[in-house]
Motif scaffolding. Structure first.
Motif, PDB file in Angstrom:
ATOM      1  N   UNK A  60       0.873  -1.250  -0.036  1.00  0.00           N
ATOM      2  CA  UNK A  60       0.100   0.150   0.266  1.00  0.00           C
ATOM      3  C   UNK A  60       0.798   1.268  -0.204  1.00  0.00           C
ATOM      4  N   UNK A  61       2.175   1.200   0.360  1.00  0.00           N
ATOM      5  CA  UNK A  61       3.169   2.404   0.504  1.00  0.00           C
ATOM      6  C   UNK A  61       3.582   2.425  -0.909  1.00  0.00           C
ATOM      7  N   UNK A  62       3.590   1.856  -1.747  1.00  0.00           N
ATOM      8  CA  UNK A  62       4.010   2.042  -3.268  1.00  0.00           C
ATOM      9  C   UNK A  62       2.766   2.798  -4.062  1.00  0.00           C
ATOM     10  N   UNK A  63       2.726   3.766  -4.553  1.00  0.00           N
ATOM     11  CA  UNK A  63       1.763   4.657  -5.432  1.00  0.00           C
ATOM     12  C   UNK A  63       1.718   3.815  -6.557  1.00  0.00           C
ATOM     13  N   UNK A  64       0.719   3.129  -7.195  1.00  0.00           N
ATOM     14  CA  UNK A  64       0.517   2.597  -8.424  1.00  0.00           C
ATOM     15  C   UNK A  64      -0.610   3.058  -9.040  1.00  0.00           C
ATOM     16  N   UNK A  65      -0.643   3.551 -10.323  1.00  0.00           N
ATOM     17  CA  UNK A  65      -2.118   4.118 -10.816  1.00  0.00           C
ATOM     18  C   UNK A  65      -3.013   3.177 -10.970  1.00  0.00           C
ATOM     19  N   UNK A  66      -4.151   3.330 -11.018  1.00  0.00           N
ATOM     20  CA  UNK A  66      -5.238   2.395 -10.617  1.00  0.00           C
ATOM     21  C   UNK A  66      -5.244   1.702 -12.108  1.00  0.00           C
ATOM     22  N   UNK A  67      -5.298   2.329 -12.983  1.00  0.00           N
ATOM     23  CA  UNK A  67      -5.488   1.666 -14.469  1.00  0.00           C
ATOM     24  C   UNK A  67      -4.364   0.657 -14.694  1.00  0.00           C
ATOM     25  N   UNK A  68      -3.137   0.900 -14.243  1.00  0.00           N
ATOM     26  CA  UNK A  68      -2.251  -0.138 -14.352  1.00  0.00           C
ATOM     27  C   UNK A  68      -2.253  -1.237 -13.414  1.00  0.00           C
ATOM     28  N   UNK A  69      -2.567  -1.052 -12.197  1.00  0.00           N
ATOM     29  CA  UNK A  69      -3.053  -2.312 -11.060  1.00  0.00           C
ATOM     30  C   UNK A  69      -4.006  -3.065 -11.985  1.00  0.00           C
ATOM     31  N   UNK A  70      -5.050  -2.324 -12.293  1.00  0.00           N
ATOM     32  CA  UNK A  70      -6.201  -3.266 -12.962  1.00  0.00           C
ATOM     33  C   UNK A  70      -5.747  -3.882 -14.138  1.00  0.00           C
ATOM     34  N   UNK A  71      -4.842  -3.438 -15.135  1.00  0.00           N
ATOM     35  CA  UNK A  71      -4.441  -4.000 -16.371  1.00  0.00           C
ATOM     36  C   UNK A  71      -3.622  -5.263 -15.955  1.00  0.00           C
TER      37      UNK A  71
ATOM     38  N   UNK B 107       0.681 -12.186 -21.430  1.00  0.00           N
ATOM     39  CA  UNK B 107       0.046 -12.093 -20.028  1.00  0.00           C
ATOM     40  C   UNK B 107       1.072 -11.969 -19.142  1.00  0.00           C
ATOM     41  N   UNK B 108       1.968 -13.142 -19.024  1.00  0.00           N
ATOM     42  CA  UNK B 108       2.959 -13.566 -18.079  1.00  0.00           C
ATOM     43  C   UNK B 108       4.060 -12.181 -17.921  1.00  0.00           C
ATOM     44  N   UNK B 109       4.485 -11.673 -19.033  1.00  0.00           N
ATOM     45  CA  UNK B 109       5.399 -10.670 -19.000  1.00  0.00           C
ATOM     46  C   UNK B 109       4.574  -9.207 -18.605  1.00  0.00           C
ATOM     47  N   UNK B 110       3.336  -8.887 -18.976  1.00  0.00           N
ATOM     48  CA  UNK B 110       2.669  -8.004 -18.767  1.00  0.00           C
ATOM     49  C   UNK B 110       2.394  -7.752 -17.189  1.00  0.00           C
ATOM     50  N   UNK B 111       1.795  -8.734 -16.683  1.00  0.00           N
ATOM     51  CA  UNK B 111       1.640  -8.762 -15.124  1.00  0.00           C
ATOM     52  C   UNK B 111       2.713  -8.056 -14.278  1.00  0.00           C
ATOM     53  N   UNK B 112       3.949  -8.343 -14.804  1.00  0.00           N
ATOM     54  CA  UNK B 112       4.985  -7.900 -13.863  1.00  0.00           C
ATOM     55  C   UNK B 112       5.710  -6.612 -14.708  1.00  0.00           C
ATOM     56  N   UNK B 113       5.366  -6.422 -16.046  1.00  0.00           N
ATOM     57  CA  UNK B 113       5.983  -4.946 -16.541  1.00  0.00           C
ATOM     58  C   UNK B 113       5.274  -4.044 -16.347  1.00  0.00           C
ATOM     59  N   UNK B 114       4.032  -4.193 -15.595  1.00  0.00           N
ATOM     60  CA  UNK B 114       3.188  -2.866 -15.330  1.00  0.00           C
ATOM     61  C   UNK B 114       3.170  -2.652 -13.966  1.00  0.00           C
ATOM     62  N   UNK B 115       3.983  -3.644 -13.211  1.00  0.00           N
ATOM     63  CA  UNK B 115       4.228  -3.146 -11.660  1.00  0.00           C
ATOM     64  C   UNK B 115       5.547  -2.731 -11.504  1.00  0.00           C
ATOM     65  N   UNK B 116       5.752  -1.746 -10.373  1.00  0.00           N
ATOM     66  CA  UNK B 116       7.370  -1.691 -10.039  1.00  0.00           C
ATOM     67  C   UNK B 116       8.011  -3.013  -9.485  1.00  0.00           C
ATOM     68  N   UNK B 117       7.237  -3.852  -8.966  1.00  0.00           N
ATOM     69  CA  UNK B 117       8.117  -5.185  -8.252  1.00  0.00           C
ATOM     70  C   UNK B 117       8.486  -5.946  -9.493  1.00  0.00           C
ATOM     71  N   UNK B 118       8.113  -5.589 -10.573  1.00  0.00           N
ATOM     72  CA  UNK B 118       8.520  -6.608 -11.681  1.00  0.00           C
ATOM     73  C   UNK B 118       9.630  -5.905 -12.599  1.00  0.00           C
ATOM     74  N   UNK B 119      10.184  -4.788 -12.080  1.00  0.00           N
ATOM     75  CA  UNK B 119      11.079  -4.081 -13.190  1.00  0.00           C
ATOM     76  C   UNK B 119      12.526  -4.645 -12.888  1.00  0.00           C
ATOM     77  N   UNK B 120      12.909  -5.067 -11.732  1.00  0.00           N
ATOM     78  CA  UNK B 120      14.179  -5.612 -11.549  1.00  0.00           C
ATOM     79  C   UNK B 120      14.837  -6.523 -12.976  1.00  0.00           C
ATOM     80  N   UNK B 121      13.712  -7.094 -13.148  1.00  0.00           N
ATOM     81  CA  UNK B 121      14.046  -8.322 -14.070  1.00  0.00           C
ATOM     82  C   UNK B 121      13.498  -8.130 -15.464  1.00  0.00           C
ATOM     83  N   UNK B 122      12.852  -6.723 -15.740  1.00  0.00           N
ATOM     84  CA  UNK B 122      12.105  -6.190 -16.847  1.00  0.00           C
ATOM     85  C   UNK B 122      12.563  -6.732 -18.311  1.00  0.00           C
ATOM     86  N   UNK B 123      13.626  -6.199 -18.482  1.00  0.00           N
ATOM     87  CA  UNK B 123      14.400  -6.477 -19.562  1.00  0.00           C
ATOM     88  C   UNK B 123      14.697  -8.046 -20.016  1.00  0.00           C
ATOM     89  N   UNK B 124      15.484  -8.446 -18.768  1.00  0.00           N
ATOM     90  CA  UNK B 124      15.807 -10.123 -19.205  1.00  0.00           C
ATOM     91  C   UNK B 124      14.723 -11.014 -19.040  1.00  0.00           C
TER      92      UNK B 124
END
Ligand code: SF4
Ligand code: FES
Length: 251
Positions: A145-156, A184-201
């Motif tokens: 809850x402390x990480x601000x994520x746009x509602x549209x991104x969270x829903x996508x 679907x599997x790449x998107x669910x992480x690419x849309x959220x900051x938690x998925x960004x450390x491995x985003x490219x790899x």
């Protein structure tokens, strides 16, 4: 109101991966329309076992539309005729008395038949192993809850995460492409900051593994979206293409 129907089933029977396989016809009598499709197969199997015959092998587990195990093509449609519905959630009331149902396994080079309607979907597991994970500690709900994520991104991201890995997208694609699943599997992480450390790899490794497994290329037929029981949008495929190109430039 209780109702029963009679059906003719033409079921793909294949003893093992090296058997050529064939259709076998069964008469399904007095089928209660309140039954699910898998319960109907259970009834057929009980009668086959009583006659000393080999029951029809089919995949299933949760029977409530969440595990991704059930899989068969009915009259050319992966998961049958009901939109946004897994095979296990399909009910016999969807069919009419006298119908003939042609029941086949997923057909794709990357999903070899193990027996009858059961196919080997371990190619999906290897794609997930290649990059379908995150390495960061996500903490508990207060941390999230402390990480601000746009509602549209969270829903996508949540919509993409609804993929149950059933493989209907592959089975319905004329090229047997796995793009909707991987997207679907790449998107669910690419849309959220938690998925960004491995985003490219992640984008590079999952696409590379998908190609190694022998899935075909996407040529925009959109059959995958139509067959998907979780109604995963093809917009995710466009995102996967962007993620892949971005990774190719940055890595
Ligand atoms: S994208 Fe849809 S059809 Fe494909 S594996 Fe996921 S849930 Fe199944
Ligand atoms: S048996 Fe689990 S989704 Fe159908």
């Amino acid at each position: 109101m209780e109702k029963t129907i009679n059906l003719t089933l033409r079921v793909w029977r294949q003893n093992g991966p090296s058997d050529h396989g064939r259709f076998v016809t069964y008469e399904a009598k007095d089928i209660d329309t309140a039954m699910s499709f898998l319960e109907m197969l259970d009834v057929i199997n009980t009668s086959l076992e009583k006659k000393g015959e080999d029951p029809i092998a089919f995949d299933h587990d949760c029977r409530e539309g969440i595990c991704g195990m059930c899989s068969a093509v009915i009259n050319g449609q992966a998961h049958g005729p009901e939109m946004g519905t897994t095979l296990c959630q399909l009910h016999m009331r969807r069919f009419n008395d006298g119908d003939t149902l042609v029941i086949e396994p997923w057909r794709a080079k990357a999903f070899p038949v193990i027996k009858d309607l059961v196919v080997d979907r371990s190619a999906f597991d290897r794609i997930i192993k290649a990059g379908g994970y995150i390495s960061v500690r996500t903490g508990g709900a207060p941390d999230a809850h402390s990480i601000p994520i746009a509602r549209e991104k969270a829903e996508e991201a949540m919509d993409a995460a609804a993929c149950i890995g059933c493989g209907a997208c592959v089975a319905s694609c004329p090229n047997a492409s796995a793009m909707l699943f991987v997207a679907a599997k790449v998107s669910q992480f690419a849309l959220l900051p938690q998925g960004h450390p491995e985003r490219e790899s992640r984008a590079l490794a999952m696409v590379e593994q998908m190609d190694k497994e022998g899935f075909g290329n996407c040529s925009n037929h959109y059959e995958c979206e139509a067959a998907c029981p979780k109604e995963i949008s093809v917009r995710n495929i466009a995102r996967l293409n962007r993620e892949f190109l971005r990774a190719r430039v940055l890595v």
